[in-house]
Design a protein around this motif. Sequence first.
Motif, short mmCIF file in Angstrom:
data_model
loop_
_atom_site.label_atom_id
_atom_site.label_comp_id
_atom_site.label_asym_id
_atom_site.label_seq_id
_atom_site.Cartn_x
_atom_site.Cartn_y
_atom_site.Cartn_z
N GLY A 178 45.60 10.47 -20.38
CA GLY A 178 44.76 11.48 -21.01
C GLY A 178 44.16 11.05 -22.32
O GLY A 178 44.39 9.94 -22.81
N THR A 179 43.39 11.95 -22.88
CA THR A 179 42.78 11.73 -24.19
C THR A 179 43.26 12.78 -25.18
O THR A 179 43.34 13.97 -24.83
CB THR A 179 41.24 11.78 -24.11
OG1 THR A 179 40.71 11.61 -25.44
CG2 THR A 179 40.72 13.09 -23.53
N PRO A 180 43.56 12.37 -26.41
CA PRO A 180 43.92 13.35 -27.43
C PRO A 180 42.71 13.99 -28.08
O PRO A 180 42.84 14.98 -28.81
CB PRO A 180 44.69 12.51 -28.45
CG PRO A 180 44.06 11.15 -28.34
CD PRO A 180 43.70 10.99 -26.89
N ALA A 181 41.51 13.43 -27.80
CA ALA A 181 40.32 13.93 -28.49
C ALA A 181 39.06 13.46 -27.77
O ALA A 181 38.74 12.26 -27.80
CB ALA A 181 40.30 13.44 -29.94
N TRP A 182 38.35 14.38 -27.14
CA TRP A 182 37.07 14.02 -26.53
C TRP A 182 36.11 13.50 -27.60
O TRP A 182 36.00 14.09 -28.68
CB TRP A 182 36.44 15.21 -25.84
CG TRP A 182 37.14 15.72 -24.61
CD1 TRP A 182 37.66 16.96 -24.42
CD2 TRP A 182 37.37 15.00 -23.39
NE1 TRP A 182 38.21 17.07 -23.17
CE2 TRP A 182 38.04 15.88 -22.51
CE3 TRP A 182 37.07 13.71 -22.96
CZ2 TRP A 182 38.42 15.50 -21.22
CZ3 TRP A 182 37.45 13.33 -21.68
CH2 TRP A 182 38.11 14.21 -20.82
N ARG A 183 35.46 12.39 -27.30
CA ARG A 183 34.50 11.75 -28.20
C ARG A 183 35.11 11.47 -29.58
O ARG A 183 34.41 11.44 -30.59
CB ARG A 183 33.22 12.60 -28.32
CG ARG A 183 32.48 12.75 -26.99
CD ARG A 183 31.19 13.52 -27.11
NE ARG A 183 31.40 14.91 -27.50
CZ ARG A 183 31.76 15.88 -26.67
NH1 ARG A 183 31.95 15.62 -25.38
NH2 ARG A 183 31.92 17.12 -27.11
N GLY A 184 36.43 11.27 -29.59
CA GLY A 184 37.10 10.87 -30.81
C GLY A 184 37.30 11.96 -31.84
O GLY A 184 37.73 11.68 -32.97
N ASP A 185 37.05 13.20 -31.47
CA ASP A 185 37.16 14.32 -32.42
C ASP A 185 38.08 15.38 -31.83
O ASP A 185 37.76 15.98 -30.79
CB ASP A 185 35.77 14.90 -32.69
CG ASP A 185 35.78 15.98 -33.77
OD1 ASP A 185 36.87 16.45 -34.15
OD2 ASP A 185 34.68 16.36 -34.22
N ALA A 186 39.20 15.63 -32.49
CA ALA A 186 40.17 16.60 -31.98
C ALA A 186 39.57 18.00 -31.83
O ALA A 186 40.06 18.81 -31.02
CB ALA A 186 41.39 16.65 -32.90
N GLU A 187 38.52 18.29 -32.58
CA GLU A 187 37.87 19.60 -32.46
C GLU A 187 37.23 19.79 -31.09
O GLU A 187 36.97 20.92 -30.67
CB GLU A 187 36.81 19.75 -33.55
CG GLU A 187 37.36 19.80 -34.97
CD GLU A 187 38.21 21.03 -35.21
OE1 GLU A 187 37.86 22.11 -34.68
OE2 GLU A 187 39.24 20.92 -35.91
N ASN A 188 36.99 18.69 -30.39
CA ASN A 188 36.38 18.77 -29.05
C ASN A 188 37.41 19.02 -27.95
O ASN A 188 37.04 19.17 -26.79
CB ASN A 188 35.62 17.48 -28.74
CG ASN A 188 34.42 17.28 -29.64
OD1 ASN A 188 33.78 18.25 -30.04
ND2 ASN A 188 34.12 16.03 -29.97
#
Length: 291
Positions: free
Chosen positions: A186-196
């Motif tokens: 998985g990814t902790p942050a879409w597009r490198g931004d946790a807000e996503n």
Amino acid sequence: MRFATVVAPCVPFGNNGSGISCVTQAVAIKSATSFLVDNMPPMDEPNKATLFDDGVAAVGVNASVAAKATYPWAAAVPQDIFDEYVASYALLNEPRTDWRPFLEAVVAPLVENLATAEDAIAMVNGYVNSSVSVWKSLGVSFKSSQTPLIFDPLSTAAYGYASCTGISAMFVAALRSIAIPARVVGTPAWRGDAENGNHNWVEIWNATTGAWDFIEGRPSGGGETLTNPCDKWFCNPSKFPTTPNNATPVFAARFDRHTNLSVYELAWDPTNLDVPGENRSDYYMQACSQC
């Protein structure tokens, strides 16, 4: 520490495409147990005796070796893949519970008389018959924002729901219970931004190619296959841009903490660096940017 024992014939192991060899059950059990002890996460070290003296880890190794000798698709799985992605008692940093015998009892009847891992995976996930799956058998559905309160397999079964992490963990555990190598990714942050936001799904080892294919547990995403990356709702250029400044990081959870030195970034526990993770970012950027 005692090694678990199991009544089984010789245990088959694949030789990375060059045939099948057979080892005794004692050798298979010792190899898996040694791997788990050598790579034990720091959170488990205080409970080493509890885990391995007829505890969750020992029971898991015992059941894994029995499954390896039982299911036809398991013969091609090599020792290293088996030790890490079938016999391991841990998925992420979830509570350590005895999920394996519980889930095998649910899953084994679903895959009875099936000959291939592909057919077994489809059946377990409900893609052969939508009314027959591990999800239907246990009454599990998707419910967002449940991690870390509910994400180990037994909690998911008890509550009847989980978010993507819990659904993925249960799917991985169900497959491991029938000797199919699988791991949470998985990814902790879409597009490198946790807000996503973040997301977790499942990778399954392909004995034919020696590669990892990916899919979701059906409650998290339906209509997916192991052969087409682009049929996942998240596998697209929007989620996986090719520009370095907003690339999406992706990690696959591992147990090996010696040869693998990167970390699985836990969105629900970002300061926890104790779960090893294989960096899969480049693979997903390449695969999904083409969709």
